[in-house]
Write a protein that holds these residues in place. Structure first.
Motif, PDB file in Angstrom:
ATOM      1  N   GLY A  10      26.338  69.704  23.364  1.00  0.00           N
ATOM      2  CA  GLY A  10      25.411  68.861  22.639  1.00  0.00           C
ATOM      3  C   GLY A  10      25.081  69.322  21.235  1.00  0.00           C
ATOM      4  N   LYS A  11      25.103  70.625  21.035  1.00  0.00           N
ATOM      5  CA  LYS A  11      24.874  71.221  19.720  1.00  0.00           C
ATOM      6  C   LYS A  11      23.493  70.944  19.134  1.00  0.00           C
ATOM      7  N   GLU A  12      22.496  70.607  19.997  1.00  0.00           N
ATOM      8  CA  GLU A  12      21.146  70.415  19.474  1.00  0.00           C
ATOM      9  C   GLU A  12      20.536  71.777  19.149  1.00  0.00           C
TER      10      GLU A  12
END
Length: 153
Positions: A10-12
């Motif tokens: 997700g790379k949040e």
């Protein structure tokens, strides 16, 4: 030194991850926390080889949410960011991510600055217990770390 800490997948951005910087003997140089955008900044001597550990803090609401990560033998550079991606507790990860998390726990076990081992150890045991290992060698390392942290409580 600066960079960003984000989630796999997700790379949040991840808020309130503790970033600790050590010399080769694992003595603490500096520490900081990520902001709402996952950005951190720590002060280190230019050109010095350091180890950087990314982990949660036992007193925060995210204390058991993320597995740690560590980068060893980094040459300090204030121009290039050092970004990391962390695995959420209970999620499957690939072999490289599992090894990175185990190395994060190893660095915590070896570090002289782990604040009150009795406070860090219970969260480490619970997080380690939820980490799925893809090989027997990594399972053995995981079991040894769980035992180590159980002895600290």
């Amino acid at each position: 030194m600066f960079g960003y800490v984000r989630a796999i997948p997700g790379k949040e951005p991840i808020f309130m991850i503790k970033v600790s910087v050590y010399r080769g003997d694992l003595s603490l140089i500096d520490r900081g926390y990520t902001d709402e955008e996952g950005r951190y900044e720590v002060e280190i001597p230019e050109g010095e080889s350091v180890t950087v550990r990314f982990d949660t803090h036992h007193s925060l609401t995210n204390a058991e949410e993320w597995h740690p990560s560590v980068v060893a033998n980094v040459i300090a550079d204030n121009a290039a960011p050092l970004d990391r991606y962390l695995v959420r507790r209970g999620q499957d990860s690939d072999e490289a991510s599992s090894m990175d998390a185990l190395n994060g726990y190893l660095a915590a076990a070896a570090s002289s600055d782990i604040e009150a081992d009795a406070q860090y150890a219970p969260t480490a045991v619970r997080r380690l217990s939820m980490l799925k290992q893809p090989s027997r060698a990594l399972q053995g390392l995981q079991e040894g770390l769980i035992q180590h942290f159980r002895e600290q409580t």
